[in-house]
Design an enzyme around this catalytic site. Structure first.
Site, PDB file in Angstrom:
ATOM      1  N   CYS A 115     -12.782  41.648  24.624  1.00 13.48           N
ATOM      2  CA  CYS A 115     -11.404  41.546  24.125  1.00 13.48           C
ATOM      3  C   CYS A 115     -10.779  40.178  24.405  1.00 13.48           C
ATOM      4  CB  CYS A 115     -10.525  42.638  24.727  1.00 13.48           C
ATOM      5  SG  CYS A 115     -11.139  44.286  24.389  1.00 13.48           S
ATOM      6  N   HIS A 266      -2.908  40.539  24.198  1.00 13.48           N
ATOM      7  CA  HIS A 266      -3.963  41.451  23.725  1.00 13.48           C
ATOM      8  C   HIS A 266      -3.339  42.838  23.582  1.00 13.48           C
ATOM      9  CE1 HIS A 266      -7.541  43.626  23.207  1.00 13.48           C
ATOM     10  NE2 HIS A 266      -7.640  44.088  24.440  1.00 13.48           N
ATOM     11  N   ASN A 296      -6.515  48.849  19.648  1.00 11.42           N
ATOM     12  CA  ASN A 296      -7.185  47.721  20.306  1.00 11.42           C
ATOM     13  C   ASN A 296      -8.339  47.244  19.415  1.00 11.42           C
ATOM     14  OD1 ASN A 296      -8.716  46.017  21.894  1.00 11.42           O
ATOM     15  ND2 ASN A 296      -8.668  47.321  23.719  1.00 11.42           N
TER      16      ASN A 296
END
Ligand code: COA
Length: 341
Positions: A115, A266, A296
């Site tokens: 990520c 994020h 996500n």
């Protein structure tokens, strides 16, 4: 030699057409829309089509970014794809994207920091461009997380979505105060077991069904690669590390909380984002938020959130933007950018 400045000239994003709502998940696992919204802030996510690959999402986002920059692929000197869900073990997804975009000869490679891939990629490319290695770079974060999620695990399958975000970066005059300010990166592999997905060739256990052994060697043929996570432990460390890294990057470049115009975090969980915003004493109105609509999307989440903010028309030249991400590994980091479009 004075170092070049690095500017964002174009930005784009792509989300696959199919939308999966929390209600669709209620039919798959023992969960509720209310639980998912309250614990994560996520309402829906996009899911890649069966005939699409990560490279297809990347190409679509790159085309938007190139058009936004007013450039063609022939003007690009290097192409980097941050991804955890590559089309193949090899060749790199970046070379697949290069070919699909009709590019030739310039270097293309993947970067894997889960990520944090886009934040890591931006730091890497920034350094190379400042040193004069490349003038124009296409950097993409692209993921098909739905392909590595265990759809029977309610603790993880509710979190992820697919998509891609892309930026075109261009080197400028050394004394230009807009553009990239700088980056901070960290990793600590001691945490590697808290959030991971085994590779299909990762040996799993000695009694695995597909285990082959002779006197000289042992190998595993295909296995499954699914996200495994100790959610509440990841949550706790993420809040602490992100709080630390946003302070660290501001201190490194002699800036204050109040200097930051936009936080582009994020998009893993609204509660993690709120904790980081609180640390910076930032109003949530100055935070780019896509988590409710995208979930996500791993390395795509930061460039997609920046693209969303750009599209909202609220970014102004000279504004200071703080990007941050946290990932399996753990690997985390932040970038500071003065908007120069
Ligand atoms: N629906 C309903 N209940 C669920 C659920 C779901 N989708 N997922 C977990 N639960 C249950 C658990 O089984 C547990 O039940 P129990 O108390 O009966 O054992 C309870 O909810 C609490 O579980 P817990 O894991 O402690 O919940 P949480 O508040 O920590 O929320 C996450 C879970 C995954 C949403 C949260 O931990 C999180 O977001 N972590 C960080 C994830 C992340 O950011 N990962 C990527 C980093 S890049």
């Amino acid at each position: 030699m004075s170092l070049a400045s690095v500017h964002l000239r174009g930005i784009g994003g792509y989300l696959p057409e199919r939308v999966m709502h929390n209600r669709d998940l209620e039919a798959l696992v023992d969960t509720t829309d209310q639980w998912i919204v309250e614990r994560t802030g996520i309402s829906e996510r996009h899911i890649i089509a069966p005939d699409q690959m990560t490279s297809d999402l990347a190409v679509a986002a790159a085309q938007v970014a190139l058009a936004d920059a007013g450039m063609t692929i022939d003007e690009i000197d290097a192409l980097v794809v941050a991804t955890t869900t590559p089309d193949f073990i090899f060749p790199s997804t970046a070379t697949v994207v290069q070919a699909k975009l009709g590019g030739k000869d310039f270097p293309a490679w993947d970067i894997q920091a889960v990520c944090s891939g886009f934040v890591y990629g931006l730091a890497q490319v920034e350094g190379m461009m400042r040193a004069g290695m490349f003038r124009r770079v296409l950097l993409i974060g692209a993921e098909a997380m739905s392909r590595i999620v265990d759809w029977s695990d309610r603790g993880t399958c509710i979190l992820f979505g697919d998509g891609a975000g892309a930026v075109v970066l261009e080197a400028g005059e050394p004394d230009d105060e807009n553009g990239m300010v700088g980056s901070v990166l960290h990793a600590d592999g001691a945490y590697r077991d808290l959030l991971k997905a085994k590779h299909p060739h990762t040996p799993s256990s000695p009694d695995r069904a597909n285990h082959h052994q002779s006197a000289d060697f042992q190998v595993d043929s295909a296995g499954s690669a699914a996200v495994e996570m100790k959610g509440n432990e990841v949550f706790r460390v993420a809040v602490a590390k992100l709080g630390g890294v946003v302070n660290e990057i501001l201190e490194k470049y002699a800036l204050q909380d109040a200097d930051v115009d936009w936080l582009v975090p994020h998009q893993a969980n609204i509660r993690i984002i709120q904790a980081t915003a609180k640390k910076l004493k930032m109003d949530m109105g100055r935070v780019a938020l896509t988590v409710a609509r995208h979930g996500n999307t791993s390395s795509a989440s930061v460039p997609l959130a920046l693209y969303d903010l750009y599209q909202s028309g609220r970014l102004e030249r000279g504004q200071l933007i703080l990007l941050e991400a946290f990932a399996g590994g753990f690997a985390w980091g932040a970038n500071l950018l003065r908007w120069s479009k």
